[in-house]
Structures are given as structure tokens and as C-alpha cells.
Design an enzyme around this catalytic site. Structure first.
Site, PDB file in Angstrom:
ATOM      1  N   GLY A   1       3.849 -25.822  22.199  1.00 49.97           N
ATOM      2  CA  GLY A   1       3.382 -27.254  22.750  1.00 49.97           C
ATOM      3  C   GLY A   1       1.846 -27.189  23.000  1.00 49.97           C
ATOM      4  CB  THR A   2      -0.540 -24.501  22.899  1.00 47.66           C
ATOM      5  OG1 THR A   2       0.140 -23.883  21.910  1.00 47.66           O
ATOM      6  CG2 THR A   2       0.017 -23.989  24.106  1.00 47.66           C
TER       7      THR A   2
ATOM      8  N   GLY B   1      -5.706 -21.898  27.886  1.00 48.97           N
ATOM      9  CA  GLY B   1      -4.424 -22.132  28.257  1.00 48.97           C
ATOM     10  C   GLY B   1      -4.179 -21.883  29.611  1.00 48.97           C
ATOM     11  CD  GLU B   2      -1.606 -17.435  30.357  1.00 47.85           C
ATOM     12  OE1 GLU B   2      -0.521 -17.432  30.147  1.00 47.85           O
ATOM     13  OE2 GLU B   2      -2.518 -16.703  31.034  1.00 47.85           O
TER      14      GLU B   2
ATOM     15  CG  PHE C   1       5.097 -22.831  31.145  1.00 47.66           C
ATOM     16  CD1 PHE C   1       3.834 -23.203  30.675  1.00 47.66           C
ATOM     17  CD2 PHE C   1       6.107 -23.696  31.522  1.00 47.66           C
ATOM     18  CE1 PHE C   1       3.603 -24.598  30.410  1.00 47.66           C
ATOM     19  CE2 PHE C   1       5.952 -24.978  31.320  1.00 47.66           C
ATOM     20  CZ  PHE C   1       4.640 -25.611  30.838  1.00 47.66           C
TER      21      PHE C   1
ATOM     22  CG  ASN D   1      -8.053 -30.688  19.072  1.00 49.26           C
ATOM     23  OD1 ASN D   1      -8.274 -31.564  19.731  1.00 49.26           O
ATOM     24  ND2 ASN D   1      -7.295 -30.947  17.903  1.00 49.26           N
ATOM     25  N   PRO D   2     -11.070 -30.342  21.333  1.00 49.76           N
ATOM     26  CG  PRO D   2     -13.177 -31.621  21.351  1.00 49.76           C
ATOM     27  CD  PRO D   2     -11.953 -31.093  20.411  1.00 49.76           C
ATOM     28  CE  LYS D   3      -5.468 -37.051  21.241  1.00 50.90           C
ATOM     29  NZ  LYS D   3      -5.284 -38.169  20.488  1.00 50.90           N
TER      30      LYS D   3
ATOM     31  NE  ARG E   1     -17.714 -23.327  17.776  1.00 50.75           N
ATOM     32  CZ  ARG E   1     -18.619 -22.594  17.018  1.00 50.75           C
ATOM     33  NH1 ARG E   1     -17.985 -21.811  16.201  1.00 50.75           N
ATOM     34  NH2 ARG E   1     -19.859 -23.087  16.839  1.00 50.75           N
TER      35      ARG E   1
END
Ligand SMILES: Cc1cc2nc3c(=O)[nH]c(=O)nc-3n(C[C@H](O)[C@H](O)[C@H](O)COP(=O)(O)OP(=O)(O)OC[C@H]3O[C@@H](n4cnc5c(N)ncnc54)[C@H](O)[C@@H]3O)c2cc1C
Ligand code: SF4
Lengths: 315, 736
Positions: free
Chosen positions: B474-475, B696-697, B246, B623-625, B620
Site C-alpha cells: 500500500g506504500t 515509511g516509518e 505494518f 515520489n512526493p505524493k 531524495r
């Protein structure tokens, strides 16, 4: 952590005898509080007596219709016991409002009663704390006090007793049975177990050195409507800002005990003869000493009382 | 490769592998415990001794006595590192203060010693036997009190000048018939990632090997080199698995430096992990802010004037919190004033935490917008739609957004959430003891891009190996980098091995600022283009006419397997992506809208969220998951910021009091209700060859403001001081 020796007791007598031989010993049950304190060297026992194998893990009816809870009964087992759920729901609810499932699986009845305060300065060994180091001062007063006590405090210490379970037991008039290192057994009211800090906040209970709790006994069921309202900063896994165990008895009268307010489960029997919410709150909160950070505890207590008296299920 | 013009159709657009919700390729290793995190890498240094860090007991002052003799005699203790034997240590430019104190102390819990012993317990016991005396000096610990002494901070390359002014805010505001002028405060926050900072260090001759938990490998090498005055060529850093960061692990901390010093002292590898309670005060945190937002609007809701003034504080005047970032870009309005001021404090170092700037900025600016909607008696969604703008409001139409679907996020969110059923009047909906409210907020997070390099190898059986010093905190970096390479070379995902986070690999962008996914995949894209060239060249084909699919390459009617073309020695290619002035030409940001339903308990003042919906547009989705997980996690973190997170400052001692996870509250499962994440389709050809943006943020931006706005809708009480624990509301609720 200071190096220590360890032994496993197989009966209450053996545990008591071991305590006699090792004056600096501590009993260890679930260890969920003691081990943390040992890691910080807030507790530095030279010897640990493991009481997890002494039995005392049963819940039995007493001849007069009450319930005897062995000292080693885990919080999870106590909360889910059919007898407790049916006849002492306030206790079951209080337990389930405490800690997390993992902790409750380990935590024991006696360990829960004897857990130490969560005052953050007690845990920070760089700060003065009369409870940790008698005479050193109290860093909490005038510091971050938001979660600390407003009743039963002293200039030496404003820590709370953090247990939820004990609050429910207090409203139920529980008693505590013990065996001393010399083998003497006694029973004392839960109200007599914890002490107020006065000038000696390091002394938290009226147990003698090495005295082992063997059980907690509940009198016969009170019936009525029983609630446990715990106000906290997040939905689970947080200590109470204020909690209230309330029973509306079959005759309509109320009993209240509170957590998060004081160094022990707080109950003022005199308040229970009042019927108007402000009067009840006034008696419960008599002598309260709060700061700008803890004033809200008074408001909250009064609101919880008012809501219960008005027949609401506070939370 | 240089990315200067919008991306054209390219192999990624096939979307055979990219864009699919593949499980993490490192998932099995993680759930089976075979992914070794820094402290558990026993195989790299089986003989490692244990170091325990002792932090300063005071905030500002001086060590007047330092007696290590009792500690050195303690059982199992091998040595004690202090400033007296550490040799000369420099402060790197990345750090606000030195990572080892002495004789002067700059903040509470700044490291003063490392005790090295055979076991962890012995090291910790040794630390208790250190005898250290201090003289304490008065310090500055109260941001509100220091605000008057705050000064304008320096410009910085990523976020530009601290102050910007467009038009004439003062008169624009004065002439606006509808005005909001509110001040908000946000507390210091701790990253509290699962894995604490941890490192193992070993010396092989004059070479320093550090196995650590770090988001930015090249920075780690640079900062170790600056701190220890060793050439970067002699420093090797490895961090393949990271249990969360983080932003707290963007720069090396005391664990890495002390492990290196400890290993040098005892001539043995040394491992050091910070204890949980050391994280808030020894490492970095997100600084507290005081933010004043002024909005002026015409009666029909068009914003005429926006001002956002932020004050934050930091150790040694280090760096400011850029809470005004989103206010520069979110809404139209001719008169604008954004300022940042920095006070000097003697609290521990404040630094980047997930969405630095915007995360706390929205907590003010998006609540101010709700206050404006209330004054205008206008629906807050409508107000936001009305003030949408498709270009940089400071620079004008010549700097358009690379893509911006804020309006679509708001409209789609409103539709899915059932926004029209919200009661516009506050305090009207009650269910039992719960006062029910609904709130909305926009989300904008800048989407920077950074240079990023990678190497791709192919062997004779057609297996690919990607190597880059990129990190996976972990992303899901492992997975999306593998997907990118698989797509580019036309091989199945399981034919790709990704190796990350070794300092001898090509230098990537690292993980931070939500630039990691987009930039590092673009780096792999560039390297894969090179490898395609190399393969075509080796086959003697024209790469322009060659297609790569199913492990084969084909051109002009011929088909050969990649492995066969690669040959027994294999082929390797390396390249990097450079983004040139693409960030200057286009404003790049990802967008979203949060919708919240919550209940405020009428008696206790407790707020419990019932339903969260986030609708996002962020280029785009590779990876949707993994993208969804990022958004979901960030939303949970945003909920924490609104309702419970906050470091309590003791202004007498100068430290953060609630320093562990029992006292520093982050949301638990029971706090996170039904959460829906919706991602709108969007391709951003101006951001990168992947046409992706930062994910991510984004989710943490705005969520807390939507909660504040929903609390207002539920109760009619406007809260402006975070976090909104029950005590903040109680006195304003109606009597029982
Ligand atoms: C993060 C966290 C959150 C928590 N949240 C809550 C909460 O919300 N509400 C709540 O009520 N509690 C909470 N707890 C506290 C938890 O309930 C206690 O730690 C637990 O009940 C202690 O029981 P134990 O058996 O593990 O005690 P131990 O740690 O084993 O012992 C505690 C003390 O009791 C003594 N002792 C144990 N057994 C006996 C005996 N038979 N006779 C005499 N002395 C004995 C020990 O010597 C020791 O001093 C929390 C704890 C943690 C760590
Ligand atoms: S309140 Fe009690 S426990 Fe807390 S610091 Fe003061 S003396 Fe110690």
C-alpha cells in the site's frame, strides 16, 4: 452462524403472527447488531422475521402535540427530522453522537433500543458470561472493566446498555408501544423497558417473547436548553465512557439522564430537585459500585453535572 | 553491484520521472476492484474450499480431549486439520511459537484446528462443533510483575548489542546540576491493518502454491519450508497486493500454514482468512514497554548524561522491543547508557510493528527531553538544537551521519508553526472549555539498507518489464520502481510494467523497516545499469558515452530506438544491489520534527488535536505524493499511539480483551485534524545510488511525544502512561 430460515413480514400483525409460530425467532431490522451476534453464535435464532417492510417508518405528530416515531425510522432520518431538531434537540444530538454515518443509515429506532451490551467478554465465547450463558459466571468483574457499569449492576453482571439515543429518550420521558404475538397492544414507559441484571442478566427487557416494538412516543416538547455530552476515547465512532442528556427547563430546573453508567439509561428523578452540583451528583451516583478502573466514571459524572448546573455547555 | 563509495552523478539525477508526484500506477486497479487481494484471487483456485481457524480458548496448558467427529459430520465440512493429523510441524526460527498448537498450548488463540468446508459459513459452524477440552496452567501475563525476572536479550545483526555504555553514566548523571528521572509505559499494540491475514494454498503434486498477503516473499518461502519440512524449491509464494501490513505480515502466520495443511487433507485448494477478532491474539503485536529515562544536563542545557532502560516481554523469551535505539543517536552527551531487558511472558508473540523500537522509544525519550526543558526553563526547540550532533555519539567523529538535517527540521518547523507564539508557561491558554497547548518532538528512524535484486526486460517495442519479489503493502512500491526504471532507460512511465511479489522473481529486500523503497529501487537501478550495458553492447557502442532518453539511445551522433536495438527477442538483465559496509561507515537515519497544537477539555479530560505539522528530511524523495502519504499515515498512527491505542491485557486469562476495531481504537477521521507534511530537500549520496533514505516509518516516531508535551503545555499535567484517554487526566484537572 447457525443455519436459519427467513421470512419477510409486510405488516406488524404479520410479524407478530410469525413470532407466534416460531418461538425461537428473532426480528431483524437494520441488522447492525443482530448479525454480528449471530456470526459469533451469541444469538442463534432458528428463524428471522425481517421487519424492514412492515411500514412503521414515519414520524408523526400526536394529537396532544407529541411525536410518534415509527419503530423502523432510521437513526439518520430521526436525527435530521426538522421536528426533532427543533423541539427535541437532545435526541438529535444523542443520535448523531452514536456509531458512524453508515451504521446510523441502517440502524432503526427499535433496534437501537434493543441493541445488546458491548461488554467485550459477552462477545468472547471462550469466557464465562452470565448474560450469554446463564450461571457460567461473569468474566468482566475483576477483568477489563474500564468501560463497564457502576450503577444498577449486580454480582452477576456489570454490563452497560450502550445506546446514546435511549439516554435522550429517557430524559424526554418517552414511551414505547408494542404489539404482542397474540395481537395485544400496549404502551410502557421507556424507564420500564430495560431491566436491571439482578441474578438474571440474560433478561434485558420487560418485553415478552415475540413482542414487537411498533413505535416510540415523545410527549409534547419541553423546550428549554437541551444538551447531550458524550465523553469518549476518540472523537467519533466510540461508545460513551459517560454521556449525559441534560435539559434546563424553561423554569430553570434541570433534568439529567446518563449513558455509560448502567445497564439501562440512568435517570434519578430525585436528583433533579437538588440544586447544588455535589448534591445532584451524590443522588445520581447513590449506590455506585466502581473499581480502580471505573472510579473515573464517578468523577466524570460529577464534573458533567457541575458544568451543566453552572450554565456551561458541557461539551 | 556493490555500493561502497558515495554515489556520484548518475542517471537518476536527471529527475525526469523520479521525484515527480505520479499517481500510483496500480491506483486504477485498486479503486476499480480489479486488484485481487489474497482471499479474492478466485481465478487462481476457482474450486477453493473454505477454511476456518479455531484458536485456543486458553493461554497456557494442554489439550486433553479433541473430538472432531461432530464437526466432521456438519453439513458441508470436508475435513478438520489438528495436530493429530497435521504431520510433523517444526517451529521456524522466525516464530516465537508453533503456528498449530497441540497437545500443548503456548498462548491464547494459538490455532488448534482448521475446519475446511464448502462454504465459509459451514466451516465456521463446523468450528463451533469441535469439542476440545483443556487443562490450563498458570502463565506469566503481567509485564510489570515479570520485570524483576527480565534478562539481557541477545545481540541482533540489525540493531546491535542490547546494551551500550559510553563514558561513565552514573557519575556524569550524579554530577549534573539538572536531572530528569522518569518512567514511562506503553501498552501492547495491534497492527490492525485493513486486510486481515489471508492465504489460498494448493498442491500440484509435491509443489506447494501459496497465494497470500505477505511483506517478505523469500522469508515466506524459507519459513514455510522450515515449518513443513519441504524443500524451498517446491514452494511458490505470490502476494502482488497487500492491504496493509505494518510489520504484521513480515512472517507467514497460521493462515498460510493451515491453508497448506487443509489443502493437503482435502486434496483441493483451501483459502483461509483470519477473522478480525483473531488478529490481536493469534498473530503478532507490538510489545508493551516500561522505559526509564534519565537525563543530566549542565545549567546551560548541554546534556551530560543519558540513560534509557527498557523492559519488554515476549512469548518464550522471543525478542525484545528496542526502544532505546533513538537514544543512542539523537543527542550529544559524553556519558551514555542504553539497556534492554526481556521478560518471558505467555502472551501472544510480540514482534515488529511500524518503526519497531523507535516508535515507542520516542514516547519516552522525547518526553524526557521536554521535562528537561521545563527544568532548565529553556525552550524545548532550543534545547534540541543545542544538543544536536553530526556524528554517532557512541562511536565518535569517525562515524558521521550520512546526512542529518534535524536542526533544519526543527527550525523550519518552528517557523512554519508559529512556535514563538506558544505560551512557555503551562495551563495559560484557554478557549471556551478547551485548554490549549503546543508541543514539539524530534523524530529519528534508522534507515537500514538491504540487499535487493531485480530483473529488467525490454522488448522490441521498447516496453520495459521489471520483475522482483519486492512487495507493495500500500506504500507505492509499484510506482517508484517504475519511475526508477523509466528514468534509467529514458522511457516514459507508461512504458514500464512492474511485476512484484512472486517467489520465482529475483529476491528483493521486501517491505519492512523502512528499507523497502530505497533498497528495492537501488536493486532496480543495478539491473537497469546492466540493461544499459547490454543495449550498448548490442548496438556496438560505448556505454559511457551513450545516453538514454525518449525511448531512444544516442552516442556519437547516432540515435536508435531502444526497441529496435533490443530486437525481436528483447533483452533482459538482472542484478542486485549490495550495500557492503556502508552502514558501518556512516550512521544512516532519517529525521524530522513534529509540532502539535491541541485542546484538552477542561471538564471531561478529552484531548483533541487541532493542528499537526511534520517537517522531515529523508534523502531524495522518489515520489512526493506517495512519500507524503506515508508520512501522513504514520503521523495519524502516532496520534493513535498517544491518545487511544492499546491492547487491554486480562492478566487472569492471558489474552488481549479488546480484539476488534470497535474496541481497539485507532484514530478516525474526526481525530485527524489539519495535518501538514513538509519535506526538506536532501540528497544522501552515502545511502544508495538513489540518494534516498527510509520514509515509511519516520512519521510515527516522535509524534506521540509531541502530543504528550502539548498536553503538559495545555494543562501542566505530565502524563507518562500511554495512551492518554480521558480517565488518565481527569483526576489531575482543576475542579469545574
Ligand atoms: C462499531 C459499532 C459502533 C456503534 N456505536 C454506537 C454508539 O456509539 N452509540 C450507540 O448508541 N450505538 C452504537 N452502535 C449500535 C447501533 O446503534 C446499533 O447496532 C443499532 O442501533 C441497532 O439497530 P438495528 O436496527 O440495526 O438493530 P438489529 O441489529 O436489526 O436488531 C437489534 C435487536 O433488536 C431487535 N429488534 C429490532 N427491531 C425490533 C422491533 N421492531 N421490535 C422488537 N425487536 C426488534 C432484534 O431482534 C435484535 O435483537 C454501534 C454499532 C457498531 C457495530
Ligand atoms: S458483565 Fe455481564 S455481559 Fe459482561 S461478562 Fe459479565 S455477565 Fe457477561
Amino acid at each position: 452462524m447457525k443455519a436459519f430460515t427467513y421470512e419477510r413480514a409486510h405488516s406488524a400483525q404479520q410479524a407478530a403472527r410469525a413470532a407466534q409460530q416460531h418461538p425461537q425467532a428473532k426480528f431483524i431490522a437494520g441488522g447492525t447488531n443482530l448479525l454480528d451476534l449471530m456470526k459469533h453464535q451469541i444469538e442463534t435464532p432458528t428463524h428471522l422475521i425481517d421487519v424492514n417492510h412492515i411500514g412503521l417508518d414515519q414520524i408523526e405528530k400526536t394529537p396532544d402535540g407529541g411525536l410518534r416515531i415509527g419503530a423502523l425510522v432510521r437513526n439518520t432520518d430521526l436525527a435530521s427530522h426538522p421536528e426533532v431538531r427543533k423541539n427535541y434537540p437532545v435526541l438529535s444530538r444523542a443520535l448523531l453522537a452514536g456509531a458512524s454515518a453508515q451504521l446510523r443509515n441502517k440502524a432503526t429506532t427499535a433496534g437501537n433500543l434493543l441493541q445488546r451490551t458491548r461488554c467485550p467478554y459477552f462477545y468472547d465465547t471462550t469466557k464465562p458470561c452470565n448474560k450469554r450463558k446463564p450461571g457460567s459466571g461473569c468474566a468482566a468483574i475483576g477483568g477489563y472493566e474500564r468501560n463497564l457499569a457502576i450503577l444498577g449492576t449486580s454480582e452477576a453482571c456489570i454490563a452497560t446498555h450502550p445506546s446514546d439515543m435511549a439516554v435522550a429518550m429517557r430524559v424526554l420521558d418517552a414511551t414505547v408501544q408494542t404489539v404482542a404475538p397474540d395481537g395485544a397492544r400496549r404502551s410502557l414507559a421507556l424507564a420500564q423497558l430495560h431491566r436491571l441484571p439482578g441474578q438474571t442478566p440474560q433478561l434485558e427487557t420487560n418485553l415478552k417473547a415475540g413482542e414487537l416494538i411498533t413505535s416510540v412516543t415523545l410527549p409534547k416538547p419541553l423546550g428549554g436548553r437541551q444538551t447531550y455530552s458524550k465523553v469518549r476515547d476518540r472523537a467519533s465512532y466510540a461508545f460513551a465512557a459517560v454521556s449525559m442528556a441534560a435539559i434546563q427547563m424553561p423554569d430553570g430546573r434541570f433534568r439529567f439522564a446518563f449513558g455509560g453508567l448502567a445497564p439501562k439509561p440512568w435517570r434519578v428523578e430525585a436528583a433533579e430537585s437538588q440544586s447544588q452540583p455535589p448534591a445532584v451528583a451524590e443522588v445520581v451516583l447513590a449506590g455506585a459500585r466502581s473499581s480502580s478502573q471505573t472510579d473515573y466514571k464517578k468523577t466524570l459524572t460529577a464534573r458533567l453535572i457541575a458544568s451543566a448546573l453552572k450554565g456551561g455547555n458541557p461539551l | 553491484m556493490k555500493f561502497t563509495a558515495p554515489a556520484e552523478h548518475n542517471p537518476i539525477d536527471q529527475l525526469k520521472v523520479v521525484g515527480h508526484p505520479h499517481d500510483r500506477i496500480d491506483g486504477r486497479a485498486k479503486v476499480t476492484g480489479t486488484a485481487a487481494y489474497a482471499y479474492e484471487r478466485h481465478q487462481v483456485a476457482p474450486q477453493a474450499a473454505y477454511g476456518y481457524m479455531l484458536g485456543s480458548a486458553i493461554a497456557v496448558g494442554k489439550i486433553t480431549r479433541l473430538d472432531t467427529s461432530q464437526a466432521e459430520k456438519a453439513p458441508g465440512v470436508l475435513g478438520v486439520v489438528t495436530y493429530k493429523n497435521a504431520g510433523r510441524l517444526k517451529k521456524s526460527k522466525s516464530h516465537a511459537s508453533r503456528l498449530l498448537a497441540g497437545p500443548n498450548v503456548e498462548h491464547f488463540d494459538q490455532a488448534v484446528a482448521l475446519v475446511v468446508a464448502e462454504t465459509f459459513e459451514q466451516a465456521r459452524e463446523g468450528a463451533k462443533r469441535l469439542h476440545i477440552e483443556y487443562t490450563s496452567w498458570p502463565g506469566r501475563f503481567d509485564l510489570a510483575a515479570e520485570k524483576v525476572r527480565a534478562v539481557p536479550p541477545k545481540s541482533n545483526p540489525m540493531s546491535g548489542p542490547p546494551d551500550t555504555r559510553v563514558g561513565d553514566f552514573e557519575s556524569g548523571f550524579a554530577q549534573s546540576p539538572v536531572q530528569v528521572d522518569s518512567t514511562y509505559t506503553t501498552p501492547d499494540q495491534s497492527h490492525m491493518m485493513m486486510e486481515p491475514h489471508a492465504s489460498i494454498a494448493a498442491w500440484h503434486g509435491d509443489q506447494l502454491l501459496v497465494w497470500t498477503s505477505n511483506q517478505m516473499i523469500a522469508w515466506a518461502v524459507r519459513d514455510l519450508s522450515e515449518t513443513l519440512s519441504i524443500s524451498p524449491q517446491k514452494i511458490h509464494v505470490s502476494s502482488p497486493f497487500i492491504g496493509g501490513g505494518f510489520g504484521g505480515k513480515l512472517w507467514i502466520r497460521a493462515d498460510a500454514v493451515l491453508a497448506a495443511l487443509g489443502a493437503r487433507l482435502v486434496k483441493r485448494p483451501v483459502k483461509v482468512a483470519l477473522a478480525r477478532h483473531q488478529i490481536p491474539n493469534n498473530t503478532t503485536h507490538r510489545p508493551a514497554t516500561i522505559q526509564r529515562v534519565r537525563l543530566g544536563a549542565s545549567k546551560d542545557g548541554h546534556i551530560q548524561a543519558i540513560a534509557h532502560d527498557t523492559t519488554s516481554g515476549n512469548l518464550n523469551g522471543f525478542r525484545e522491543e528496542r526502544a532505546g535505539s533513538q537514544s543512542r543517536l539523537l543527542y550529544a552527551g559524553p556519558n551514555r547508557l542504553i539497556t534492554h531487558r526481556l521478560a518471558t511472558l505467555d502472551l501472544p508473540e510480540g514482534n515488529a510493528m511500524r518503526a519497531p523500537g523507535e516508535a515507542v522509544g520516542h514516547l519516552a525519550s522525547e518526553v524526557a527531553l521536554d521535562e528537561l526543558a521545563v527544568q532548565l526553563k529553556m525552550d524545548p526547540v532550543e534545547l534540541r538544537l543545542l544538543n544536536d550532533i553530526q556524528f554517532d555519539p557512541e562511536k565518535g567523529p569517525q562515524r558521521p551521519f550520512s546526512s542529518r538535517k534535524l536542526k533544519e527540521c526543527l527550525s523550519e518547523g518552528a517557523r512554519r508553526f508559529g512556535w514563538e507564539r506558544r505560551h512557555p508557561q503551562p495551563g495559560q491558554v484557554r478557549e471556551g472549555n478547551w485548554l490549549i497547548g503546543h508541543g514539539v518532538a524530534s523524530a529519528l528512524r534508522n534507515s537500514p539498507t538491504l540487499e535487493s535484486a531485480a530483473r529488467v526486460r525490454i522488448n522490441s517495442s521498447g516496453q520495459l518489464t521489471v520483475e522482483t519479489d519486492m512487495t507493495d503493502i500500500g506504500t507505492g512500491s509499484y510506482t517508484i520502481l517504475a519511475q526508477t526504471a523509466a528514468e534509467m532507460l529514458g522511457v516514459p512511465l507508461h512504458h514500464v510494467t512492474v511485476k512484484l511479489a512472486e517467489s520465482h522473481f529475483p529476491v528483493s529486500c521486501g517491505s519492512g523497516g523502512q528499507f523497502g523503497g530505497n533498497s528495492s529501487c537501488s536493486g532496480v537501478y543495478a539491473a537497469c545499469l546492466r540493461l544499459r550495458n547490454a543495449l550498448a553492447h548490442k548496438a556496438g557502442w560505448d556505454v559511457e558515452t551513450t545516453t538514454f532518453s525518449d525511448g531512444h539511445m544516442s552516442s556519437a551522433g547516432q540515435t536508435r530506438s531502444l526497441g529496435e536495438v533490443a530486437g525481436p527477442k528483447g533483452l533482459s538483465a538482472q542484478d542486485k544491489i549490495e550495500f557492503g559496509d556502508s552502514q558501518k561507515k556512516w550512521v544512516q537515519a532519517s529525521f524530522g520534527a513534529h509540532f502539535v497544537e491541541l485542546g484538552v477539555h477542561r471538564i471531561s479530560g478529552e484531548t483533541r488535536v487541532r493542528r499537526l505539522l511534520g517537517v522531515f528530511a529523508c534523502g531524495r524523495i522518489l515520489n512526493p505524493k506517495t512519500a507524503r502519504s506515508q508520512l501522513l499515515g504514520a503521523m495519524a498512527m502516532g496520534l493513535g499511539a498517544a491518545l487511544m491505542e492499546g491492547l487491554a491485557v486480562d492478566t487472569r486469562y492471558g489474552n488481549f480483551v479488546n480484539h476488534d476495531l470497535a474496541e481497539y481504537h485507532v484514530p478516525v477521521h474526526a481525530d485527524i485534524p489539519h495535518t501538514e507534511v513538509v519535506i526538506l530537500e536532501e540528497l544522501d549520496d552515502k545511502s544508495s545510488p538513489l540518494k534516498a533514505k527510509g520514509v515509511g516509518e519516520l512519521g510515527i516516531c516522535g509524534l506521540g511525544a509531541a502530543i504528550a508535551n502539548a498536553i503538559y503545555n495545555a494543562t501542566g499535567v505530565r502524563l507518562r502512561d500511554y495512551p492518554f484517554t480521558p480517565d488518565r487526566l481527569l483526576s489531575q484537572l482543576p475542579p469545574v
